[in-house]
Design a protein around this motif. Structure first.
Motif, PDB file in Angstrom:
ATOM      1  N   VAL A 164       0.834  -1.205   0.000  1.00  0.00           N
ATOM      2  CA  VAL A 164       0.000   0.000   0.000  1.00  0.00           C
ATOM      3  C   VAL A 164       0.868   1.253   0.000  1.00  0.00           C
ATOM      4  O   VAL A 164       0.555   2.235  -0.681  1.00  0.00           O
ATOM      5  N   ALA A 219      -7.219  -2.262  -2.103  1.00  0.00           N
ATOM      6  CA  ALA A 219      -6.620  -1.238  -1.238  1.00  0.00           C
ATOM      7  C   ALA A 219      -5.549  -0.454  -1.982  1.00  0.00           C
ATOM      8  O   ALA A 219      -5.466   0.773  -1.854  1.00  0.00           O
ATOM      9  N   THR A 220      -4.721  -1.141  -2.768  1.00  0.00           N
ATOM     10  CA  THR A 220      -3.677  -0.432  -3.514  1.00  0.00           C
ATOM     11  C   THR A 220      -4.285   0.444  -4.604  1.00  0.00           C
ATOM     12  O   THR A 220      -3.760   1.518  -4.921  1.00  0.00           O
ATOM     13  N   ASP A 270      -6.674   7.163  -4.871  1.00  0.00           N
ATOM     14  CA  ASP A 270      -7.816   8.048  -4.631  1.00  0.00           C
ATOM     15  C   ASP A 270      -8.627   8.282  -5.908  1.00  0.00           C
ATOM     16  O   ASP A 270      -8.860   9.423  -6.316  1.00  0.00           O
ATOM     17  N   VAL A 294     -16.805   1.132  -0.704  1.00  0.00           N
ATOM     18  CA  VAL A 294     -15.993   1.951  -1.608  1.00  0.00           C
ATOM     19  C   VAL A 294     -16.875   2.875  -2.449  1.00  0.00           C
ATOM     20  O   VAL A 294     -16.535   4.034  -2.720  1.00  0.00           O
ATOM     21  N   GLU A 297      -4.557   3.678   7.438  1.00  0.00           N
ATOM     22  CA  GLU A 297      -5.969   4.036   7.305  1.00  0.00           C
ATOM     23  C   GLU A 297      -6.650   3.171   6.244  1.00  0.00           C
ATOM     24  O   GLU A 297      -7.768   2.681   6.444  1.00  0.00           O
ATOM     25  N   LEU A 298      -5.965   2.999   5.113  1.00  0.00           N
ATOM     26  CA  LEU A 298      -6.523   2.192   4.033  1.00  0.00           C
ATOM     27  C   LEU A 298      -6.651   0.726   4.448  1.00  0.00           C
ATOM     28  O   LEU A 298      -7.662   0.077   4.163  1.00  0.00           O
ATOM     29  N   LEU A 346      -7.267   1.896  -4.300  1.00  0.00           N
ATOM     30  CA  LEU A 346      -7.841   3.024  -3.563  1.00  0.00           C
ATOM     31  C   LEU A 346      -6.774   4.023  -3.138  1.00  0.00           C
ATOM     32  O   LEU A 346      -7.069   5.199  -2.906  1.00  0.00           O
ATOM     33  N   ALA A 347      -5.530   3.563  -3.023  1.00  0.00           N
ATOM     34  CA  ALA A 347      -4.434   4.467  -2.665  1.00  0.00           C
ATOM     35  C   ALA A 347      -4.272   5.580  -3.695  1.00  0.00           C
ATOM     36  O   ALA A 347      -3.756   6.653  -3.385  1.00  0.00           O
ATOM     37  N   LEU A 366       0.896   4.333  -2.687  1.00  0.00           N
ATOM     38  CA  LEU A 366       0.676   5.723  -2.266  1.00  0.00           C
ATOM     39  C   LEU A 366       1.748   6.678  -2.773  1.00  0.00           C
ATOM     40  O   LEU A 366       1.615   7.889  -2.622  1.00  0.00           O
ATOM     41  N   ARG A 392      -1.306   7.000   6.331  1.00  0.00           N
ATOM     42  CA  ARG A 392      -2.366   6.864   5.324  1.00  0.00           C
ATOM     43  C   ARG A 392      -2.523   5.399   4.905  1.00  0.00           C
ATOM     44  O   ARG A 392      -3.651   4.913   4.713  1.00  0.00           O
ATOM     45  N   ALA A 440      -9.546   0.362   6.649  1.00  0.00           N
ATOM     46  CA  ALA A 440     -10.806   0.503   5.910  1.00  0.00           C
ATOM     47  C   ALA A 440     -11.199  -0.785   5.189  1.00  0.00           C
ATOM     48  O   ALA A 440     -12.388  -1.073   5.030  1.00  0.00           O
TER      49      ALA A 440
END
Length: 254
Positions: free
Chosen positions: A105, A164-165, A170, A198, A135-136, A167-168, A109, A132, A139
């Motif tokens: 992750v 998750a990666t 954004d 999500v 946090e991910l 979503l990193a 980021l 961060r 989540a």
């Protein structure tokens, strides 16, 4: 209903892709809305993956127009489209198996953190990304395995890590290519809950063959057959459509 939920964030008009004499996608119109889960379904060979490849700019359309967040991206390169907020996960997991879950992750980021091209910096440069990343991981429910190597995760949790990666980055629009492929019942429930969570803050467009998942998750569905849009609507609408029944059952209408 909040008006923001009605905002179209990704759209296609008259989308077409030819491969020599074969028309893989033919005059496809598509609207994907903020904070909604939109499923793209159809029999094998319907053109779903080609549409995904066109939207993410892995392929150039023969004709038609694609807009992301109100901007024409039809001829933009994939990297530029990704920077605008379009992210995609694939059928095959795209994680680094011999990095820890946390480091997977943190690496993801780097781009939003401004470190993506600073390859000469020591690994400790990623430390500022750890809050961060945590946090991910929290989540998506991976905090308990943050220090495990990704290779040691179950198949389902590898897919969770991949999301998750993604979503990193954004993303404003998340494209999921068969997120439930190869999963057992328990993992399907986990991923379904994650996708639902999500989608509260972004648009989700997914190709999915599991119709029970489609029925459970989707706000809107586009059904494709032989490169064309066959039907659109919510699940009860498309499930009742005789053309859709014929397409999935492989029968001809009498």
């Amino acid at each position: 209903m909040d008006s923001i939920d009605l905002r179209v964030v990704l759209s296609a008009r008259g989308l077409r892709r030819d491969f020599g004499g074969f028309v893989a996608v033919n005059d496809v119109d598509l609207d994907v809305h903020h904070a909604r889960i939109h499923a793209l379904i159809g029999p094998n060979g319907a053109g779903k993956t080609t549409v995904f490849n066109l939207l993410t700019k892995f392929l150039e359309p023969t004709s038609g127009r694609i807009e992301l967040l109100g901007h024409d991206i039809t001829r933009m390169p994939p990297a530029a489209v990704a920077r605008m907020g379009l992210a995609r996960s694939f059928q095959i997991s795209a994680i680094f198996p011999h990095l820890t879950v946390l480091d997977n992750v943190r690496v993801a980021l780097q781009r939003p953190g401004g470190l993506s091209t600073q390859f000469w910096r020591p690994l400790s440069a990623l430390d500022r990304l750890t809050p961060r990343a945590d946090e991910l991981l929290d989540a998506v429910g991976l905090t308990d395995v943050r220090n495990k190597l990704a290779v040691d995760l179950s198949y389902g949790r590898k897919r969770v890590l991949e999301i998750a990666t993604t979503l990193a980055l954004d993303p404003k629009v998340l494209l999921l290519d068969e997120p439930m492929a190869g999963m057992g019942h328990e993992d399907v429930g986990t991923i379904s809950d994650l996708i639902r969570s999500v989608a509260r803050g972004r648009a989700v467009l997914m190709v999915e063959h599991n119709l029970s998942v489609v029925a459970d998750l989707s706000d809107w569905i586009t059904v494709m057959q032989r490169g064309k849009v066959l039907a659109t609507g919510d699940y009860p609408t498309v499930a009742a459509d005789e053309r859709v029944k014929v397409a999935y059952m492989g029968m001809e209408e009498g």
